[in-house]
Enzyme design. Structure first.
Site, PDB file in Angstrom:
ATOM      1  N   THR A 185      37.266  30.059  32.003  1.00  0.00           N
ATOM      2  CA  THR A 185      38.381  31.012  32.047  1.00  0.00           C
ATOM      3  C   THR A 185      39.208  30.844  30.781  1.00  0.00           C
ATOM      4  O   THR A 185      39.248  29.762  30.206  1.00  0.00           O
ATOM      5  CB  THR A 185      39.309  30.737  33.251  1.00  0.00           C
ATOM      6  OG1 THR A 185      39.786  29.394  33.112  1.00  0.00           O
ATOM      7  CG2 THR A 185      38.590  30.883  34.553  1.00  0.00           C
ATOM      8  N   GLU A 330      36.164  34.510  37.550  1.00  0.00           N
ATOM      9  CA  GLU A 330      35.838  33.813  38.811  1.00  0.00           C
ATOM     10  C   GLU A 330      35.147  34.720  39.827  1.00  0.00           C
ATOM     11  O   GLU A 330      34.680  34.259  40.858  1.00  0.00           O
ATOM     12  CB  GLU A 330      37.125  33.278  39.464  1.00  0.00           C
ATOM     13  CG  GLU A 330      37.798  32.137  38.711  1.00  0.00           C
ATOM     14  CD  GLU A 330      38.806  32.644  37.686  1.00  0.00           C
ATOM     15  OE1 GLU A 330      38.648  33.775  37.191  1.00  0.00           O
ATOM     16  OE2 GLU A 330      39.756  31.897  37.379  1.00  0.00           O
ATOM     17  N   LYS A 439      61.777  38.221  38.631  1.00  0.00           N
ATOM     18  CA  LYS A 439      62.515  38.135  39.894  1.00  0.00           C
ATOM     19  C   LYS A 439      63.976  38.422  39.601  1.00  0.00           C
ATOM     20  O   LYS A 439      64.677  37.623  39.001  1.00  0.00           O
ATOM     21  CB  LYS A 439      62.324  36.770  40.528  1.00  0.00           C
ATOM     22  CG  LYS A 439      60.864  36.618  40.963  1.00  0.00           C
ATOM     23  CD  LYS A 439      60.539  35.288  41.582  1.00  0.00           C
ATOM     24  CE  LYS A 439      59.072  35.304  41.977  1.00  0.00           C
ATOM     25  NZ  LYS A 439      58.300  34.191  41.469  1.00  0.00           N
ATOM     26  N   TRP A 444      61.313  41.780  43.200  1.00  0.00           N
ATOM     27  CA  TRP A 444      60.345  41.662  42.108  1.00  0.00           C
ATOM     28  C   TRP A 444      60.265  42.950  41.303  1.00  0.00           C
ATOM     29  O   TRP A 444      60.251  44.051  41.861  1.00  0.00           O
ATOM     30  CB  TRP A 444      58.954  41.338  42.661  1.00  0.00           C
ATOM     31  CG  TRP A 444      58.819  39.938  43.189  1.00  0.00           C
ATOM     32  CD1 TRP A 444      59.814  39.017  43.328  1.00  0.00           C
ATOM     33  CD2 TRP A 444      57.615  39.306  43.637  1.00  0.00           C
ATOM     34  NE1 TRP A 444      59.310  37.844  43.836  1.00  0.00           N
ATOM     35  CE2 TRP A 444      57.963  38.001  44.038  1.00  0.00           C
ATOM     36  CE3 TRP A 444      56.279  39.714  43.739  1.00  0.00           C
ATOM     37  CZ2 TRP A 444      57.021  37.083  44.539  1.00  0.00           C
ATOM     38  CZ3 TRP A 444      55.345  38.816  44.234  1.00  0.00           C
ATOM     39  CH2 TRP A 444      55.717  37.511  44.627  1.00  0.00           C
TER      40      TRP A 444
HETATM   41  P1  AMP Z   1      39.519  37.206  32.989  1.00  0.00           P
HETATM   42  O1  AMP Z   1      38.966  36.250  33.939  1.00  0.00           O
HETATM   43  O2  AMP Z   1      39.743  36.641  31.628  1.00  0.00           O
HETATM   44  O3  AMP Z   1      38.737  38.480  32.949  1.00  0.00           O
HETATM   45  O4  AMP Z   1      40.974  37.613  33.492  1.00  0.00           O
HETATM   46  C1  AMP Z   1      41.176  38.125  34.767  1.00  0.00           C
HETATM   47  C2  AMP Z   1      42.550  38.693  34.875  1.00  0.00           C
HETATM   48  O5  AMP Z   1      42.694  39.814  34.015  1.00  0.00           O
HETATM   49  C3  AMP Z   1      42.903  39.223  36.237  1.00  0.00           C
HETATM   50  O6  AMP Z   1      43.272  38.208  37.125  1.00  0.00           O
HETATM   51  C4  AMP Z   1      44.029  40.177  35.915  1.00  0.00           C
HETATM   52  O7  AMP Z   1      45.257  39.505  35.761  1.00  0.00           O
HETATM   53  C5  AMP Z   1      43.619  40.725  34.576  1.00  0.00           C
HETATM   54  N1  AMP Z   1      42.974  42.030  34.750  1.00  0.00           N
HETATM   55  C6  AMP Z   1      41.670  42.328  34.735  1.00  0.00           C
HETATM   56  N2  AMP Z   1      41.462  43.648  34.893  1.00  0.00           N
HETATM   57  C7  AMP Z   1      42.684  44.212  35.041  1.00  0.00           C
HETATM   58  C8  AMP Z   1      43.171  45.542  35.250  1.00  0.00           C
HETATM   59  N3  AMP Z   1      42.338  46.577  35.319  1.00  0.00           N
HETATM   60  N4  AMP Z   1      44.493  45.711  35.363  1.00  0.00           N
HETATM   61  C9  AMP Z   1      45.354  44.683  35.280  1.00  0.00           C
HETATM   62  N5  AMP Z   1      44.968  43.419  35.066  1.00  0.00           N
HETATM   63  C10 AMP Z   1      43.658  43.180  34.954  1.00  0.00           C
END
Ligand code: AMP
Length: 542
Positions: A185, A330, A439, A444
């Site tokens: 990640t 994940e 907050k 929120w």
């Molecule tokens: P990653 O594992 O690097 O792909 O990051 C995942 C995170 O990216 C998610 O938990 C979200 O916070 C963000 N994310 C992915 N797709 C979107 C989306 N379409 N809109 C908003 N946030 C997103």
């Protein structure tokens, strides 16, 4: 009583076998890192992947060994992935955009033994190789003619290396729960955490992702995954495309608007996928050149929230349907897509754009819920937001070496770290990352919603909202803006644009103009750094 069906382990290489047999001649086109466009097909890719597998085995790589790749999307990268996983070794994608220290940390944590690397990144690896003692061999994804001078010990040209064997090899058979791949990640806080995919999870995830309400892939499609294979398992395209015999068009290192457009049009791509920033570059290119997108039917946009202006431009100017997607490393990674259910099929104009701003509904294999801080389920009313939790067969049960166990509760629900609400038809909308939400007076405020609105202003290139301490309300929103080149809007112009579009108490207390907003290696806004940048800021009059 047990069912009387065959045990047929869900192994990733069976996907490529299927593609080679039933869609063997389907084109896989790559912009090679050396330059020219390269054409191959699934039959040839399978043959060469078997060669990779045989060669790896000859070099002593076997079940459970980690083999890293640091490479663009090309046919060779696919051959490497399948060659690695086909003997039960584990492909480990490395993101070249991370800091060197992070790459070193990740490679040591995974104990990578071999590395497949593109020409582009040879210098990067030369600089760190002596800090990764587990690394035995580096295979440079090129041929002898393009092999660079290198200080790397044990570096070979991919083509020479596989030429030492032939394709007379059979994939290994093993338990479907065997590890197939690894991806760390991006870790905005602390060290990155390793996600380990199994063969079973990759196969099930690909089956879910090709469905009509997800990627909707078929043998009649040509998919261009612009999202790199080193981002979040490549959004599963290495598995979902061959699974249905969908053609692939791989952009290699050419990620700019002109290069992307060239492949989209010359290869008549029907569907493509990437993060919003890529599409901003393409749209800018189209605006400048007057080019169009006649063959492209749909574009999958995810990784961060898709700004409304992008959806509108694709749909209204170029006739391309936008599908907003959400997922996580994940989750293999696809979690939901905003395709239109019959309940919403009559929407048009602004109302349809409102719906498409949502991250959508999940496929079978992804369960979803939102909870409050007491872990109580919240209603699906499309407005009550809380922590988004998920579970399913292609969602992490834990991280590599047991890190981050606080994100998993006793029932296997994984806390995504996202804040969201779900509407009565099962459409989920992310309103924030839990650590970014503002907050204010006990309520929120969604930073994402404010950002999406702000980028709708014609002078705004990028926007980020952060919470700033406020003596009365705890936190209040500060809107940070990067203007488009040559534009110089006033604070009031920006605030006037937002007024009426959000609740009064959501309105930012101030606007700050900056030259650049910091990003993570996967292109997300780095709010932690931005908060650090503004740590001494206070609102006027407080
Ligand atoms: P990653 O594992 O690097 O792909 O990051 C995942 C995170 O990216 C998610 O938990 C979200 O916070 C963000 N994310 C992915 N797709 C979107 C989306 N379409 N809109 C908003 N946030 C997103």
């Amino acid at each position: 009583m047990l069912g009387l069906m065959q045990e047929w382990p869900l192994l990733c290489h069976k996907i490529l076998d299927h593609a080679a047999l039933f869609h063997g001649g389907r084109a896989v086109v790559s912009r090679s890192v050396e330059g020219p466009i390269h054409r191959t097909d699934y039959r040839a890719i399978r043959g060469r992947a078997l060669q990779v597998a045989k060669r790896l085995e000859k070099d002593g790589i076997g079940l459970g060994d980690r083999v890293a790749t640091m490479a663009w999307n090309t046919g060779r990268h696919l051959e490497a992935w399948y060659g690695i996983l086909g003997i039960g070794a584990v492909y480990h994608t490395l993101n070249p955009r991370l800091f060197s220290e992070q790459i070193i940390w990740i490679m040591n944590d995974a104990e990578d033994r071999f590395l497949f690397v593109d020409l582009t990144f040879v210098g990067l690896i030369e600089a760190i190789a002596d800090k990764v003692p587990s690394l035995e061999k580096v295979i440079i994804l090129t041929d002898r003619d393009h092999m660079p001078q290198t200080t790397l010990a044990n570096a070979v040209a991919f083509e020479d290396w596989i030429a030492e064997t032939d394709q007379d090899f059979a994939w290994k058979e093993f338990d479907e729960r065997t590890a197939a791949g690894m991806c760390y990640t991006s870790g905005t806080t602390g060290n990155p955490k390793g996600v380990v995919y199994s063969h079973r999870s990759n196969v099930l995830h690909a089956m879910a992702s090709v469905q009509p309400d997800m990627l909707n892939l078929s043998s009649r499609d040509r998919m261009m995954p612009v999202v790199p294979l080193f981002h979040a398992n490549g959004w599963s395209t290495a598995f979902s495309c061959p699974m249905v015999g969908c053609g692939m068009v791989m952009p290699g290192a050419g990620m700019d608007g002109a290069s992307i457009h060239q492949l989209l049009s010359e290869e008549r791509v029907t569907v493509t996928a990437a993060v919003p920033t890529v599409w901003l570059m393409l749209l800018q290119h189209l605006e400048k050149t007057g080019d169009t997108l006649p063959d492209l039917e749909r574009v999958i946009i995810g990784g961060s929230a898709c700004p409304r202006s992008i959806t509108q431009a694709f749909q209204e100017t170029y006739g391309v349907e936008v599908i907003h997607a959400w997922g996580m490393t994940e989750m293999s990674p696809l979690g939901s897509m905003c395709t239109i259910k019959p309940e919403y099929q009559d929407l048009s104009g602004e109302a349809k754009l409102d719906l498409q701003a949502k991250q959508g509904h999940p496929p079978f294999t992804v369960e979803m819920k939102v909870t409050n801080d007491e872990n109580e389920d919240l209603p699906w009313d499309g407005k009550t937001f809380g922590r988004l939790k998920v579970r399913g067969p292609a969602i992490s049960a834990s991280y590599y070496k047991g890190r981050g166990s606080e994100q998993f509760d006793g029932e296997d629900w994984f806390d995504t770290g996202d804040v969201a609400h779900i509407d009565p038809h099962g459409y989920m909308e992310i309103t924030d990352r839990a650590k970014d939400v503002i907050k204010s007076g006990g309520e929120w405020i969604s930073t994402i919603e404010l950002e999406n609105l702000a980028v709708g202003h014609e002078d705004v290139a990028e926007a980020a909202v952060i919470g700033i301490h406020h003596p009365k309300w705890d936190e209040r929103p500060l809107l940070v803006i990067v203007c488009k080149e040559g534009c110089n809007p006033s604070k009031d112009a920006i605030l006037d644009f937002l007024r009426g579009k959000v609740a009064k108490w959501w309105m930012p207390d101030d606007v700050a103009f900056v030259d650049e907003i910091p990003h993570t290696a996967t292109g997300k806004i780095q709010k932690m750094d931005l908060r650090e940048q503004f740590k001494d800021y206070s609102f006027p009059g407080t």
